[in-house]
Design a protein around this motif. Structure first.
Motif, mmCIF file in Angstrom:
data_model
loop_
_atom_site.group_PDB
_atom_site.id
_atom_site.type_symbol
_atom_site.label_atom_id
_atom_site.label_comp_id
_atom_site.label_asym_id
_atom_site.label_seq_id
_atom_site.Cartn_x
_atom_site.Cartn_y
_atom_site.Cartn_z
ATOM 1 N N ARG A 345 39.596 49.695 40.880
ATOM 2 C CA ARG A 345 41.127 49.443 41.420
ATOM 3 C C ARG A 345 41.742 49.519 41.506
ATOM 4 N NH1 ARG A 345 40.739 44.519 39.921
ATOM 5 N NH2 ARG A 345 42.515 44.175 37.750
ATOM 6 N N ARG A 348 42.656 53.152 42.701
ATOM 7 C CA ARG A 348 42.626 53.815 44.247
ATOM 8 C C ARG A 348 44.390 54.127 44.536
ATOM 9 N NH1 ARG A 348 37.938 49.967 45.110
ATOM 10 N NH2 ARG A 348 39.873 47.976 44.970
ATOM 11 N N THR A 349 44.893 53.329 44.157
ATOM 12 C CA THR A 349 46.189 53.797 43.733
ATOM 13 C C THR A 349 46.936 54.727 42.316
ATOM 14 O OG1 THR A 349 46.479 52.055 42.251
ATOM 15 C CG2 THR A 349 46.797 50.956 44.520
#
Length: 502
Positions: A345, A348-349
């Motif tokens: 998670r 992705r950023t």
């Protein structure tokens, strides 16, 4: 009698001459009033090996006198019991705003340079820092950016990047988000020519050599990398490398490129490049230097690294290459340790993580090795950023000198002042006047208490000012006084490379 009368004017003249001569002598011998006097400190100069109680006189932004005799000054600071050292020089920082610089000056740093990655739009970035920097600043040419702007398909993104630079908002995150799509591109012959021309142009804007973080572009063909080294060899421009992978073969790759092309080379953070093979890596760097090759290295005094999750370091197989797993990754936004789910998670950023992957004995070996420079690899500001951002130099002096006795005080100061200054003199002649406590040197001075100096930033608690640094002077101006930041002074100046157009 007449003869005596005739001689009276001559005697009068001689008496007047003698009086005037004595007055002139007295004036000539009258004490100089210095702008600032640092009185009674233990003055350590790593080049001349001075280590004695002295008084230091500062005049017109330079060290003008070092004496055992009392000195007169407009401002006299009693620094007895403290060490008066050259200001610490950090070759490797990523946080380049005054937010990070305040942590750096509390760590004794007077010059902080972004040399591993470099800066996009070199000239515009230097211009953006003029007149509002706490400490001295400078950067290398950013090779990933120069190859990016050689490609026609990415031209529309250049304006966005330039705006960030002019607003002084550029950082690693902006680079990866905008430039990273080009990292897997293979250059055409025309693009390669434009890349080399771009590098030369940015060097002429003041760049301090070439930043080559190939570890973030590991698919780059060897011939492209070799061409960059060839250009560096032709120009005698220093190359700073974050190697392709954290292994011995990647260290051998850059050493081979340097020896074949004659390019001066500086390998960044050898501790995280060599990991458990640091003895072998140190041996290779030392052997190259003994054979006359201009090759140096550095390390930071912590057992963890730090970078973004989206970078190539975390491509498939990272656990095996680094010898770690998800739980060894610590998110800087929250301090939490990651799991397989949270890794995916946050990747992705491109969240920044602290990577716990080194052993204490590896760091001790690197610090103890002759010629190895101390440099922080300090990150951009986040409350839970890697503690090296705020504590590298105080940690070296507090833990590795005073507590663990890995090296002595004078050697540590040399690794943080003279060695980095020497490393840069070939590319930045102004560095000849830094890293020293000598008459004529720049008044970049750090005064600290050797009995109390220590880093206070931690992995768990986040960034904090180091303790024990009492005074920091940049270009003859106090930016830290009695352990506190002096408000509204910005004496930091740009450190430029030798190719800069006048």
């Amino acid at each position: 009698m007449k003869s005596l009368t005739k001689s009276k004017p001559l005697k009068t003249f001689l008496c007047l001459f003698l009086i005037l001569f004595l007055v002139g002598e007295l004036k000539a011998q009258s004490p100089v009033q210095y702008d600032i006097v640092l009185e009674g400190g233990r003055v350590i100069d790593p080049e001349t090996k001075l280590d004695a109680i002295k008084n230091v006189g500062i005049l017109n932004n330079r060290i003008a006198q070092i004496s055992s005799e009392p000195l007169q000054g407009k401002e006299i600071i009693n620094v007895s019991g403290l060490v008066v050292a050259p200001g610490f020089i950090d070759l490797h920082v990523h946080g380049m705003t005054n937010v990070e610089q305040e942590y750096q000056l509390h760590d004794g740093v007077t010059t902080a340079l972004e040399l591993e990655s470099g800066i996009e739009f070199t000239g515009a970035w230097y211009a953006s820092r003029q007149g509002n920097a706490l400490i001295h600043y400078g950067a290398s040419v950013n090779w990933p950016f120069e190859r990016f702007r050689s490609m026609e398909k990415y031209q529309e993104s250049l304006g966005q990047l330039l705006e960030l630079v002019q607003k002084r908002e550029n950082n690693l995150e902006s680079l990866w988000h905008i430039v990273a799509p080009s990292f897997t591109e293979v250059l055409t012959a025309e693009e390669m020519d434009r890349t080399l021309a771009n590098i030369k142009s940015s060097l002429e804007e003041g760049g301090l050599g070439i930043g080559v973080p190939i570890g973030y572009l590991p698919s780059t063909p060897p011939d492209e990398m070799y061409s960059v080294f060839e250009l560096a060899g032709q120009l005698d421009a220093l190359v700073y490398t974050h190697n392709r992978y954290p292994d011995i073969l990647s260290i051998q790759e850059v050493i081979a490129n340097a020896t074949l092309t004659g390019a001066p080379l500086h390998i960044v953070h050898l501790n995280s490049m060599a990991l458990g093979q640091i003895d072998f890596a140190l041996h290779m760097v030392s052997a190259a230097a003994q054979k006359g090759y201009d090759i140096t290295t550095e390390l930071y005094p912590y057992t963890a690294a730090s970078t973004g999750l989206m970078t190539a370091i975390f491509n498939e197989g990272w656990q095996e290459k680094l010898g770690i797993d998800y739980g060894d990754l610590q998110l800087v936004t929250t301090g939490e340790r990651l799991t397989q789910e949270t890794f995916a998670r946050n990747r992705r950023t491109n969240q920044t993580v602290i990577i716990h992957l080194m052993k204490p004995e590896w760091i001790q070996k690197g610090i103890a090795a002759p010629g190895v420079i101390i440099a922080s690899d300090g990150m951009t500001y986040s409350k839970l950023a890697h503690p090296r951002t705020a504590g590298t130099f105080s940690r070296t002096l507090g833990k590795y000198v005073r507590e663990d006795k890995v090296i002595d005080l004078n050697t540590a100061i040399e690794k943080m002042t003279l060695l980095p200054a020497n490393r840069l003199e070939g590319i930045a002649p102004m560095m000849r006047f830094k890293g020293r406590i000598q008459v004529g040197s720049d008044a970049d001075i750090t005064v600290f208490d050797p009995k109390t100096i220590i880093d206070k930033a931690t992995f768990e608690g986040g960034l904090a000012f180091s303790e024990g640094v009492e005074y920091v002077m940049v270009n003859g101006t106090f930016v830290l006084k009695n352990g506190r930041t002096v408000p509204n002074v910005f004496p930091g100046q740009g450190v430029y490379g030798k190719f800069k157009n006048k």
